[in-house]
Each structure stands twice: as structure tokens, then as C-alpha cells.
Design a protein around this motif. Structure first.
Motif, PDB file in Angstrom:
ATOM      1  N   UNK A   1      36.366  38.208  33.451  1.00  0.00           N
ATOM      2  CA  UNK A   1      36.313  36.750  33.247  1.00  0.00           C
ATOM      3  C   UNK A   1      37.484  36.058  33.936  1.00  0.00           C
ATOM      4  N   UNK A   2      38.682  36.635  33.795  1.00  0.00           N
ATOM      5  CA  UNK A   2      39.871  36.048  34.414  1.00  0.00           C
ATOM      6  C   UNK A   2      39.714  36.047  35.928  1.00  0.00           C
ATOM      7  N   UNK A   3      39.228  37.159  36.477  1.00  0.00           N
ATOM      8  CA  UNK A   3      39.046  37.242  37.927  1.00  0.00           C
ATOM      9  C   UNK A   3      38.037  36.178  38.391  1.00  0.00           C
TER      10      UNK A   3
ATOM     11  N   UNK B   1      47.532  33.436  43.235  1.00  0.00           N
ATOM     12  CA  UNK B   1      46.517  33.156  44.249  1.00  0.00           C
ATOM     13  C   UNK B   1      46.597  31.680  44.613  1.00  0.00           C
ATOM     14  N   UNK B   2      46.492  31.354  45.881  1.00  0.00           N
ATOM     15  CA  UNK B   2      46.527  29.937  46.269  1.00  0.00           C
ATOM     16  C   UNK B   2      46.011  29.769  47.684  1.00  0.00           C
ATOM     17  N   UNK B   3      45.740  28.530  48.069  1.00  0.00           N
ATOM     18  CA  UNK B   3      45.338  28.210  49.436  1.00  0.00           C
ATOM     19  C   UNK B   3      46.541  28.244  50.358  1.00  0.00           C
ATOM     20  N   UNK B   4      46.302  28.221  51.661  1.00  0.00           N
ATOM     21  CA  UNK B   4      47.382  28.468  52.617  1.00  0.00           C
ATOM     22  C   UNK B   4      48.399  27.332  52.707  1.00  0.00           C
TER      23      UNK B   4
ATOM     24  N   UNK C   1      40.394  40.949  48.671  1.00  0.00           N
ATOM     25  CA  UNK C   1      41.676  40.817  47.970  1.00  0.00           C
ATOM     26  C   UNK C   1      41.452  40.807  46.464  1.00  0.00           C
ATOM     27  N   UNK C   2      40.470  40.000  46.043  1.00  0.00           N
ATOM     28  CA  UNK C   2      40.201  39.906  44.605  1.00  0.00           C
ATOM     29  C   UNK C   2      39.846  41.274  44.031  1.00  0.00           C
TER      30      UNK C   2
END
Lengths: 312, 312, 312, 312, 312
Positions: B44-46, B101-104, B31-32
């Protein structure tokens, strides 16, 4: 400042150049909606006006300012009571109007009305000056609270340094908590005064700005008072804790003295309670009285000694 | 906001002027890589997006902002549990898109989607406003946590000042630690709100900026709450420590009183346990009862005395 | 980056536009003199490079920067050992060169070389970026140290709150001292990162500056960690001191209980040890056993009482 | 720098472009008057030069600077002695002259003269550089004082953590006081260095300014050292106070153990000292020895028990 | 500076270019009204002049400055007395006049008059310089107060570190409170000095401004003194509290030693007070004396032991 029907506000604003003060007590949802419509205030500002327990603050919008201020509650006799909560007044300041929202038991509004009506003729009939009168009244409301705290702290200090105090640190801590709450309410009030003073706000003319300087000085003095009180309370607490320790020392010295005296005397009774066949003293005609005398002497001597070194 | 296949993002960005929200739950390395390719984000941001437990912050890149925010975890019954860790959401804000982006198990994202879909028609359909809704939702998530801490502190305070408390300072210290962790999470959130507000950011239109002012006020209030709580806890701890000292004094007074009473009575038994030949009292018919009476008198007298001076 | 003979540096600088990295391990006085000659560095900067235990800092000179950075020492098992001292690396950053001085056991230099050689192709081959790699490596070296401190603090906290701990505050104070030293080393590192970031430094191109922002964030996080740890340690120390006081209370209660029980029982033996002629109980056939029974009863009763009020 | 008769100063200033250093040791009122006349210094500056115990500072006057600096006193063996007072040097810096006033035992002046005469040829013969040499010498004079404090603090720390220390907090508090005084002297020195560095002072050429940056770094390091030492001392004091409390606990445990053991043994003697007619044990041939044995057993058992729980 | 009838002030102001100093002692309401009329001062400034216990401050009005300054009260022998209150002087500074209001017992005004009349001829006869003389006199009035506090603190420190002190922390806390009040008065004085110095005030010519720099330095020194004193007092308090704890330890050791000695000796008397039929020692001709000897030996041995470990 004649009375205007709520639905006619927008028209009055358009047509008249007079100062319009709209004061809403215990506003209902309908009141909020009406005001929002008539004045065209931003939804965010209206949301803040609806909510209670906001920090004092000033938000700039296009053509008006939204201001939240918090006043001191009337003083309650029992200082321990939770009276840290403060009264909130929400204000919209426009070029020719002032809108205020507040709860029904708000003395500051009544007093502002009186002060406004009795103001000397040379004072300008402009919304910024009315805002100053309101703000000044609200800030002045803190001084009696501060005086009451002042007295309470004096009592605690006297207690802390008196030699026979019960060393109960409860009241000092309750007062400290009240000062914390007061500080949390007052600090944003000072920031509010400062931002009304400093900003290049078109809505507050330069001639009126000097009045806000005065209010700002008052908030500074109140905050300095709060900080001074906290430091004094900290000192009083230290005094009480040191007193507790000192007393413990004294109790222990008493215990040691009493133990030493009574145990020494008991030692003599122990000696002459022994069952040895050959104990010459036991046969003496006045042995018993000599023994009692020795005990009295030891007791008196030790008592005198412990008194001399201040253990008793 | 229709659904778009991931590989087609770059094309959509070029062709459409609609708002595109790409939300990645539990992102994998693939995904990234896909996002990096399609949007052309800086390495850097990634890298920061990949790592967890970053501080909340905003980094400006050419044409987009990278923002890390941290939300409060849902409250756990047992306040002692290590719940200081916070949920992280990483955001890219571009002129026409928002990537998250986040956890489920992130409630804030679900709620943001609901609030966004139900927003009043006059709200702008721009990424900056969507960012505001997300940020506001995340910050609002701290208030129930704060309320739970509020109650826990009230309980501790009541305990600290109650005369029969067990003087266990453990819970107060656990709470203090939680406040420390909360402060460490919240302070960068405030800085983030401030930098979104202050900066001459082209990506956030002036009309939308006023909303971030509102979020900034909320973070300020939360931090003031945390600081107030810490000060109150410190007071409660002082109260408990003073109580421990006061009780020690009381125990020592009890010991001294008991020792004085019992030793005085024992002294009399010692005296009449001596074996002197000539001890007149021993021959008295009621000598024994007189002695018992004297002991009772001494015991009662000393007990009364120590009660009077509040040692017993 | 081919190898260049030291005496040829000045010529290379004139003729070539390549990046030149001069790394001097355990520099001798002659090395310093050679570098000073070849590069023409200012005497003050050379003096600082010669000295050890400088604070991290950046000084601007005409055409180059002089930078001192301090790395974390490798972690030693025994946390008590004086490992606060940090490794110093002195750097000159010029338009086309980087000069570094350091002691022989400096892992950061080796790792920087590896990272530099393995860097992705798109990274610029410029001294500023090489400086970033070195700086980032040095700062990253603090994280394992922080993790070790983290674990040590967790152990101390667990100990502080466990009911059977020995209440030895030594380790907590040793750790606090280490955090103090770490803070003293890290705070100038943060200032250094900030000044590399902020300044209008021609030697660091805008594209490379964003990397230093990243390092700056890391130093901020490290310092926040240090401060959090100090606050947590302070809490653990308070817990231990309160525990010491609580235990004193418990010991005193035990002493009081034991004294009361044994002295009460002894009083009975004292009574029946008196020598009065007329003491009816002495004549009773079971008087002795009744007395023993009374003693047992008093002992058991008091024990039960003191257990009930949790003094025993 | 030839010698010039005092009355000829004004003429030399007019005619010559050489650097003139006028150094006045233990100035008399006449010296002050002469200098005031010849140089035309402002009355306020002369008044400050006359007074001792001024804070380090810089005042700008028309065409010259007036600078007060304070040096460290030589170290005295007995750290407890009041050596916080510092040596004052008053300086006038003009475009072509430097005037210094000081007491007779001022080592910094002598050393400055030596350093100035031995300076490398490339150093500029300008008053600003001479001021730097003097300032640097004065600041360097603090380092041996700091080293002595360093050692004293190490000794106190070792003492604080050693298990057999006497727990005398006196030396730590004396040292803390010295650090307070040192901080009060050093902080204005840092501000002075900073104002010499920062200001757009025509009297200090840009090329010379970099030297003052160096001095500024030294004052920063000294102040960080002072602050670190204070924090370390605070830790050592906490360790000592905790040790005092721990020892109190130990003493009380000892008292409790001894009381329990001796009172239990005494209870047995009490029992067999009773005068009941029917006490079977008294008739046993070995009753006495059984009783002694029981006492020994109880004594040994309790001793073992208290040793096991580490009360003895 | 001739005397002018109050009603003629306005005229004098118009006609004359001389300096006019209007000094009002114990002003009545009529005085205030007259001044307001003649000078045309703003109502707010007059209100501040009427009130007492204002903070020191400067307010800018159109064409004049309103300044409130607070002087130190003369020192009272009994340091405990509430002498924190300070004397207030209200000043109006105009282009050609100075108006001062104060209470009757104000030494600073008298001294200012003397200093003004004796000023050297080259000093300018302008209101700003007169203001400087007044301000300087008021600030100088704090130095004797500071010296008195200095001595009181020295006495407390000596007491705190002397081994036989009574450990009464009362005086230290009273002094700390006085320092708090002094700080609260002095800090606004420093801000006032700074604002007179910094502002682009037309009323204070550049040549006079340098004098205010001098006053500002004095206020800085006074505040540093206050802060140093507070830190020193804190140290003295810590010393006293540690001493209280140390003494408690000593008392407990004494109690333990005495208990151990007397109880051990009593145990022997208990043993030989037992009534066993077969106790060989009782029959020994010198048994009694052997027992007394054993007791003496045990007593002496334990005393020596406890002395050796410094418990007695």
C-alpha cells in the motif's frame, strides 16, 4: 535584584538563590551568544529569540520555558495607518531567573519594572510572578488600542446611519483590516495565557497560577471585543451599501420625474410648432397664452404628482 | 554516508549501524520494485509512493513511517498562472535509513543535502533529524511564495481603494483561488507536522521532537497568513463592488443633470418655435437674443445647482 | 467460494471455516426473510437493509457489523440532470461471511468480484479484506464523477472571467447544488471509513486495518475536493455578479453619452427653429451649412470626449 | 396494562412488577399534583412538565428520567403560515413505569398505543422500549413535514431558474424561516437521542439501546436534510437576485436603444424644422419624402444594430 | 438571617453555623476594604469586584467562589436606544455565607430577597441554594427583554415583506446590533451556568446542582432565541435589499415606458414641424386633427402595450 556583570551570570545562578532578571534591549548578536553560553539555552529557542514577528507562544524546554509575547503598538492618530504590527518580547523563564529580549522603545518593560518595584510586600519575589506582571502589562496595553477602535467604529456607525452620509465604505474596510490584524495577534496571546494556566508547569506555582487566570480573562474579553466590532462593522457596511442602493433608486426617480415633466411640456410646444395650414388654435388671439398656461398646468400637476408619490 | 550499490542495500541495513539515505530522482517502475524488495515495504505504501498528487500525510507501518510531503512550486512572475500545484516528496523513515522519492527539479532535496552536510557537529546523525532538515526545508519553501502573494494582495488593495481604479475584480478572484489551493496543500502539511510531534513515535527521539515543534509553528503561521490574506481579499472585493455601485450612482446623476439642463433649454426653443399668430416676444427687436440669454441663464443656473449638490 | 444453496447457509456457517459471500441482487421480501432466518440478523438491521436512501453508516451488533455504503451514479452527459442520488449497498460483515444487498445495475459489485478473484496470493481470504475491496471500489467510483465536475467547473470559471460572457449564473448554481448533494453523500462515507478504522472492531484484524486507512484518505481527499470546488464556484459566481454590475455601468454610460450628444445637436436645431422676426443667422446665405457644421462639430467633439473617458 | 385508578398508582408501583403507562391528556393542575404525590417526582421536573415550549431535553433524577420531546405539527396547505411551533410531550421514565403529558390533539400518542399493542411478541414489555416506540413515532412525524418542504423548495427552484419568473423572493425567504424554526426544534431532539444512547443509563438496557441508535440516525438524517435545503434555498435566492440584476441590465439596454433610435429620428425633423432662408433640401419637390425615408432608414438601421448586439 | 454589624462578620463566621448574606448596594471603597478584611478574600477577586463591565465568570479560590453575573437592563420603549449594557452583580459564595455587590437600581436583588423569604419549607437554607435563586432571577430577567425583541423583529419582518414598505433597513440593523450585544452578555452567562453545574465544586451540594441544570437550560434557550432572531433578521434584510432592487427595476421600466411614449408622440410633431415646401399632409383640411389623432393612438397603444408587459 542587584546588577550583575553579564559574564558572571552563570556563577550567580549557581551560587545565589535570588531572583535574577536579565533584560536585553535591542540585543546584538554578541548579546545572544553571551546569554546562550551563560544559561545554556537550546539553539532552537535562541533562533526564535533572534527572529522578529513570531506568533505568541510557549515552548517547554528542560528546566525552563521559552515564551514569545506580542504587545500592542502605541495608537497613531490616523487610524488608517498600518499599525497592526505589534511589539515582540521574548522571555526565558527559569526556576530562579527571567531573561527578556525586546526593542528599545518598549513601554511595557519600563512599566513592568515600576509595577514590580511598587508591588505590595505580600507578593512573592519569584520569576513566575514577575512573568505575570510583565504579561499583564503587555495585555493591558491592548485596552487603549481597543478604546480607540471603539471610538472609530462609533463614528463610522453614526456616519453609516445618517441620512446625508457620503456612503464612503473606505474607512469601514480599513478598520475591518485592522481588526483582522489585531485578531491575528491576540488569538495566540490567548492561547499562550491558556497554556500558562493549564499546563502542569512546575515553574509556575499554584498560588501564582490564579493571576494568569486573570490575564486569560482579559485576553478573552479583548477577543470578544474584536469579534463584536467586526460584526458591528459588517452591519455598518451593509447599511452603507443599502444606502447606496436606496440613493440610486432616488436618483432614478428624479430622472424619471424630470423627464416626464419636461417631455410633456415639450410635446405641447411640438404640437403648436407643426405647420398645418388649418390649426384653429393658432389663430386664437390668446392661443399663445393658453398654450403657455396649459404647459404650466401640466408641469405643476406632474410636479405635484411626483412629489406626492415621493419621487421628487 | 558513502555510496552504496542499490542491490546491496539490504545487506548494508543488516550489517551497518550507519545512517543510510536513499534518494531516488524521477523513480522508474524498476526503482520502485528494487526499493520494495530491499526494504520490504508494504504494498500500500509503495502504491502511494508511485501515485502523484497525494495529500501530505503520515502512515505508520511496522518498523517504519511512510510520509508524503508537498512543497511549494517556485514562484512564477504572472500571478494568474496556475501555480497552485505543489511538488511531492515521498519519504520512508526507518530506524537507520531514510528513503526519498521525488521529481528531478526538486530544489528542496538539493538544499537539504547542503544543510545536512553543513550541520553543526552537535546535531545527531540520525534519520529523524535528517527528516526534520528535509521537512523544514520544504516548509521554508512556502515563505517566498507567501511573500509574493503578500505583495500581489497589497497591489490589489491599493487598487481597490484608489478613486480612479478600473474596478476589475478579476485579479482579486484569481488570487483568492490561489489562496484556496495553497490552503488545501498547507492544511495537511500542518496535520503532518502535528502527527510527527504528538505521536508516541519510537522512530523520533524526544530530543529531536522539539525541532518538529518548530516546523509545526511555521505551518501554523503560514496557515494564519493564508486566512488573513483571504479575509483581506474579501474586504478588497467588497471595496471594489461598493465602488462599482457608487460609480453607477455617479453616472446616473450625470445623466439626470445633463438631461435636465438640455431639456430645459430645448423647452425654450420649443416655445418660440410655436406658430401662434399672436406671440408678442417674436416681434421684439431683441427677442432672439433675450431668448438665447434666457437659455444660457437656465443652463448656467442648473449647471451650478447640480455642481453644488455634487451631481456633476 | 463455491456456490451454496440459500437454505443451506446456516449449515455451511456451522460446518465450514471458508469465507462465504452472499450477494443478493434486487432482493425480494422473500430473500430478506431467508437471510434473516439463516443468519439470525437483528430485525432493525434487516429493516435498514430493506429501506433505500439511508445515510452511509456502521452499526455494531452482537457478532457482526451492519454497514450501509453509497456509491456514485455513473456520470450523465448533461451535468444539469439530477444525478445526485447515489447507489446504496447494504453489507453484513461476520467473522466468516459477507452478505451484500444491492440493485441490479451496480457496477461496483461486478468490479469487486473481478478485483477479488485477481488479488495477489498474499492477500488474506478473510471477509474484512473482501469488505475493503468492495469499499475501495465504491469510493473509487466517485473519482470519475469528481473529474467530470472538475471539467464543468473549469468551463464555468473560464466563462466567468471571459469579457464577453453572457453572465448566466444558472450553470454555476446547478453545479453548486450537485456539490451539495455530493457532500451530503460523501461526508457519511468518510465517517464510515473512520469508524471502520478507529473502532476496536474484532471483525477487522489489525493487518487489514491499514487498508481502511487508505480508503479513509481517499474519502478525505474527495471531500476536500468538493469543498475546494464549492469555494471556487463561489468565486466564479462573484465574478459573474460583478460583471453584471460592471456592464450595467457601461450601459448607463452609453445611454448618458448618446443622450448628451443627440440632445446637444437637437438644441441647435431647436434654436434655429424659433420664429423670432429678427434672427440674423437665418438670413446668412450659408447659415444652414454653418448650423449643420456646428452640429457635426458638437457631435464629433462630444463623441471624442466620451470615448476618451471610456464612456463610449 | 390494565386501567388503574389514579389514587392507587403508588400502591400498584409497590406491589406489581408490571409495566405501568400513565398518559395524561390536557393535564390540569390537579392532575399534576396527583402525579407528583403518587410518584414523588422532583418539583423542578414537575415545573418543566407544567410549562410549554421547552426545548427537547433529558434530565436525570434519582431513579427516573425526565424527558421533553417535541413533535412536528401536521402540515398546513399554505406553507407561509406560521407552523413552526411544535407539539410537546413530557415523559417520566422509571424502572417500571412511563408517565406522559400532552395536549389533546396529539396524533403521536394514539399511534404509539397502536404500535405498542401490535408489536411482535419478542419485543420486551419494558418502559424503555415503550419510550423508544413513542420517540420513534414522534421523530417519524417529521418526515411528512420534510417531504412537504421538499416539494415547496422544488417549486421555488424551478421558479428561480425559469427565464420568465417574477423574481419574487418572498416565498423563498418564508421557507428559509420555516427551516430555521425546524432546525431549532430538531437539533435538541438529536441531542436528546444522543444522550439516551450514550449515557450509562441503567433505565435503558443495552439490548434496547440499539433501537435508540436507529432514532438517532433518523434525527441526523432530518437535520442533514434541513441543512441541505437551506443551502439549496440560498442558491435559489442567489439565482433570483442575479436575475433581478440581469433584467435591470436588459431594461436599461432597451431604454438606451429606444432613446438612441427616437432621438436620432427626431434630430432629422429638427434639422428640417429650422428656419434658415437658404436650405436647398426644402425646395426639392421630394425633399419631404427623402427626409421621411432617411428617418425610416436610420430607425430601421439602429433597430437592426441594437437587435444584433441583443440590446432589443 | 438577622442583621449583623459589619465589623462583627468575622466573629459571626467563626461562631455561628447560620447562613449569612451580606448584600452591599453601591459599594464604596471603604465597604470593599471592610469586606476584604472580614472575609479575607484574595486581592485579585476584590479587584474584579471593584471593576464594572466584567464578563460573567466563576473563579475558584481556596474555600470560596467568586462569581460575576450580568443581568438584563429593564426594557426601554425606543428599541434603538443603546440598552445593550447589562447590570453586573458580583458574588462571593462561601460554605456558610453569600456576599453580593451591586448598583442601587438592581431589581434582581429585591426579587431574590422576596423569593428567598417565600421559598417552600423543604428548600435548604444553604448559600448554594440562595445563589441559585439569585442566578435564576437574573437569568429570568432576560426573558421580557427577549419578548420585546421578538415583537420588534415581528414588526420588521412584516414591514420587510409588505409590498409598500419604505425599504428602510435601519431598524433591522439596529436590532441586529442589539442582538450582538445581548449574545456577548449571554454567552458567558451560559458558560458560568455550565461551570457551576459541571465542576466538582464542594460548595454546591449534589442535591442543589440539579437546580443549576435548570438555569443552564434557560441560558441555552435564550441563546438559541438570539441566534434564531439573528438568522430571521438576516432574512428580513435580504428581503428588503431584494425589494430595493426590484423597485429600481420598476422605476427604470416606468422611465423607459414614459420616454418611449412621449418621444414617439414628439416625433410626429417634429415631422409636421418641418419646413419642406411640398408636404401634402399640411394642406389637408383635417391634417392637424389627423396628426393629433395619430399621436393619441400611438400614445394609447404604447401605454396599453407597456401596461400589458407590466412596465407601467
Amino acid at each position: 535584584m542587584n546588577n550583575v556583570p553579564p559574564e558572571g551570570i552563570a556563577e550567580v545562578l549557581r551560587s545565589s538563590s535570588n531572583l535574577l532578571w536579565v533584560d536585553v534591549t535591542d540585543p546584538t548578536e554578541e548579546d545572544f551568544r553571551l546569554i546562550e553560553e551563560q544559561f545554556g539555552f537550546h539553539a532552537l529557542a535562541m533562533e526564535d529569540a533572534r527572529k522578529q514577528n513570531q506568533r505568541a507562544k510557549m515552548d517547554e524546554y528542560d528546566g525552563y520555558l521559552f515564551i514569545t509575547m506580542r504587545g500592542a503598538l502605541p495608537i497613531i492618530e490616523d487610524m488608517a495607518e498600518e499599525a497592526g504590527a505589534a511589539q515582540e518580547i521574548d522571555v526565558f523563564l527559569g526556576p530562579r531567573y527571567l531573561v527578556t529580549f525586546h526593542r528599545s522603545d518598549c513601554a511595557a518593560i519600563t512599566e513592568t519594572r515600576t509595577r514590580w518595584e511598587q508591588r505590595p510586600g505580600r507578593m512573592p519575589a519569584e520569576p513566575a510572578y514577575l512573568l505575570y506582571v510583565l504579561f499583564d502589562t503587555v495585555v493591558d496595553g491592548y485596552f487603549p488600542v481597543m478604546d480607540a477602535l471603539d471610538e472609530a467604529i462609533d463614528r463610522i456607525e453614526d456616519e453609516a446611519f445618517s441620512p446625508n452620509s457620503v456612503a464612503d465604505i473606505g474607512p469601514a474596510l480599513v478598520l475591518k483590516r485592522r481588526l483582522l490584524l489585531l485578531r491575528q495577534t491576540l488569538a495566540p496571546m490567548r492561547d499562550l495565557a491558556n497554556s500558562l494556566l493549564r499546563a502542569d508547569l512546575d515553574l509556575i506555582p499554584a498560588a501564582t497560577r490564579v493571576y494568569f487566570q486573570d490575564v486569560y480573562d482579559h485576553t478573552l474579553r479583548l477577543l470578544e471585543q474584536v469579534d463584536l466590532h467586526r460584526d458591528i462593522l459588517t452591519g455598518a457596511l451593509e447599511a452603507q451599501l443599502a444606502q447606496i442602493s436606496n440613493r440610486l433608486n432616488q436618483v432614478m426617480k428624479t430622472l424619471t420625474s424630470i423627464s416626464a415633466i419636461l417631455m410633456s411640456m415639450a410635446l405641447i410646444t411640438g404640437i403648436y410648432g407643426m405647420n398645418f395650414r388649418h390649426m384653429p388654435e393658432l389663430e386664437w388671439p390668446y392661443g399663445y397664452f393658453v398654450a403657455l398656461g396649459a404647459m404650466a398646468l401640466i408641469g405643476a400637476g406632474l410636479t405635484a404628482f411626483f412629489r406626492k408619490i415621493r419621487w421628487l
